[in-house]
Design a protein around this motif. Structure first.
Motif, mmCIF file in Angstrom:
data_model
loop_
_atom_site.group_PDB
_atom_site.id
_atom_site.type_symbol
_atom_site.label_atom_id
_atom_site.label_comp_id
_atom_site.label_asym_id
_atom_site.label_seq_id
_atom_site.Cartn_x
_atom_site.Cartn_y
_atom_site.Cartn_z
ATOM 1 N N LEU A 1 0.819 -1.207 0.000
ATOM 2 C CA LEU A 1 0.000 0.000 0.000
ATOM 3 C C LEU A 1 0.854 1.259 0.000
ATOM 4 C CD1 LEU A 1 -2.699 -1.155 2.557
ATOM 5 C CD2 LEU A 1 -2.881 -1.109 0.075
ATOM 6 N N VAL B 1 -7.775 1.381 -3.137
ATOM 7 C CA VAL B 1 -6.549 1.724 -3.851
ATOM 8 C C VAL B 1 -6.715 1.391 -5.325
ATOM 9 C CG1 VAL B 1 -4.914 1.514 -1.936
ATOM 10 C CG2 VAL B 1 -5.592 -0.527 -3.194
ATOM 11 N N TRP C 1 -3.738 5.685 -3.564
ATOM 12 C CA TRP C 1 -4.969 5.691 -2.772
ATOM 13 C C TRP C 1 -6.106 6.348 -3.539
ATOM 14 C CZ3 TRP C 1 -5.576 2.868 1.394
ATOM 15 C CH2 TRP C 1 -4.474 2.539 2.181
ATOM 16 N N ASN D 1 -8.570 6.690 1.599
ATOM 17 C CA ASN D 1 -7.751 6.157 2.685
ATOM 18 C C ASN D 1 -8.426 6.390 4.032
ATOM 19 O OD1 ASN D 1 -5.799 5.311 4.443
ATOM 20 N ND2 ASN D 1 -4.158 6.572 3.603
#
Length: 416
Positions: free
Chosen positions: A82, A165, A193, A196
């Motif tokens: 991520l 994402v 993202w 988020n």
């Protein structure tokens, strides 16, 4: 224009022609019409799939096939890579000045995937891939030729409070190989993202960090009798460690031969059972003979993140058998070097209270004061408690060991 089909379906999954057996041995069907495919893997034309029957009117979209294949590969990931992000929080201290703190995850972080599914309906939206992670879920959108719409992103935010994402594969060609797609999926810079939800969570955590620094730490009363929550002695761990008693002796010799800067790394690579065995070997007491004084429940111990028997035996072996004074801060520095990996949790634990104690320091201070109340250490108090020092009540090592063995309670003997 001739469409080159690179993907066939086998057992419900898409495979690239490069991974297929030649001819009908590929055992594939068309993802569009579900008719039998042949893997054409000759020396003249590029590898491709073709329908076995001549009368089939079917032209699968390469774009759709690549997009579907990429989604399936994402759903197989064991870890999501991520993108990094930054959190900012502030708090007003007693001086009426607002103090701001920042926390950055850079450039990316890894999150283990518990399970994942492709195109699962979620109310009004259907994410390309929905991954179950701890503690929530994350939606993954695969961008090959079409970006996710602003409307869908808004639904992630407003309707589902769902982190999302985007995986950008837009610069891959239509004839991209399976390997090229896999490499792209594992490239952190391709993930961004869309929404988020972790930011709010970590902002609250960061505010707590700031709040800690405004408090005065007042130690709990020291316990003159060791306490283990629910009398739960880690019997299996101790027995498994005891089986490694001879091995631990050889490992100690190996560790002593290493440069000092390598020892913490080498110890950190051992399993919990092996580390406990090594600690007990250093002390000179078999794991099954350990008194509960070295596995006691301590207020705030969760910030250390390991079973008490692991770090308590480590501290006793390192500091309490040496016959010299030591400070809490020295013990904490050793624990961080030997046990703690960098994380938000470790960031929180390094923030000091107004009188000089970190959360980890508080837990360690409680433990050492307990050992003092239990007659295994002597506390030499200072006006500033974080500068208090501790000293074994006796020496040499043989006397310390004798004193420790005299503490073995009937409860522990019965449990093992």
């Amino acid at each position: 224009m001739r469409v080159v089909v690179k993907y066939g379906e086998r057992n419900g999954e898409l495979i690239h022609v490069d991974s297929a057996e030649k001819g009908l041995a590929c055992n594939c069907i068309c993802a569009d019409c579900k008719r039998t495919l042949i893997a054409k893997k000759g020396d003249v034309l590029e590898y491709h799939f073709a329908h076995e029957a001549d009368d089939v009117i079917c032209s699968p979209s390469p774009e759709t096939l690549i997009h579907s294949f990429a989604k399936q590969q994402v759903a197989k990931l064991k870890v999501l890579i991520l993108p990094g992000f930054e959190v900012e929080a502030d708090i007003e201290w007693a001086d009426r000045i607002r103090h701001t703190a920042y926390w950055r995850v850079f450039p990316y972080f890894r999150l283990p995937v518990i399970s994942a599914a492709v195109e699962v309906g979620l109310g009004t939206i259907r994410p390309d891939v929905l991954c179950k992670v701890e503690p929530k879920q994350i939606a993954v959108e695969v961008y090959f030729r079409h970006k996710v719409s602003p409307e869908k992103i808004e639904r992630f935010q407003r309707e589902h409070y769902l982190s999302a994402v985007e995986l950008d594969l837009s610069n891959l060609p239509m004839n991209a190989s399976a390997k090229e797609i896999q490499v792209a999926i594992n490239s952190p810079q391709r993930w961004t993202w869309l929404n988020n939800m972790y930011i709010g969570h970590f902002r609250d955590r960061l505010k707590n960090v700031l709040a800690i620094s405004t408090r005065i730490f007042i130690p709990n009363r020291a316990e003159d009798e060791p306490y283990v929550t629910g009398n739960k002695i880690p019997s299996r761990l101790l027995r498994d460690s005891d089986k490694l008693w001879e091995w631990a002796d050889n490992m100690l010799e190996h560790l002593r031969a290493l440069p000092v800067e390598r020892r913490a790394v080498a110890i950190g690579e051992l399993s919990t059972e092996k580390r406990v065995a090594v600690h007990c070997r250093q002390i000179g007491i078999r794991p099954v003979e350990l008194p509960i004084h070295l596995m006691q429940t301590i207020s705030g111990q969760s910030v250390i993140g390991f079973h008490p028997v692991l770090w308590q035996t480590g501290i006793f072996a390192k500091f309490c058998m040496q016959g010299s004074q030591f400070e809490v801060r020295v013990v904490e520095a050793w624990i961080r070097e030997t046990f703690i990996r960098e994380s938000f949790k470790s960031l929180v634990s390094v923030t000091q209270s107004a009188n000089g104690f970190t959360e980890m320091g508080q837990a360690l201070y409680h433990f050492l004061r307990n050992l003092s109340a239990q007659k295994l250490l002597t506390e030499i108090k200072d006006e500033k408690p974080w500068r208090s020092t501790f000293l074994p009540v006796t020496s040499p090592r043989t006397e310390v060991l004798k004193l420790l063995k005299s503490q073995i309670p009937a409860l522990h003997q019965k449990e093992l």
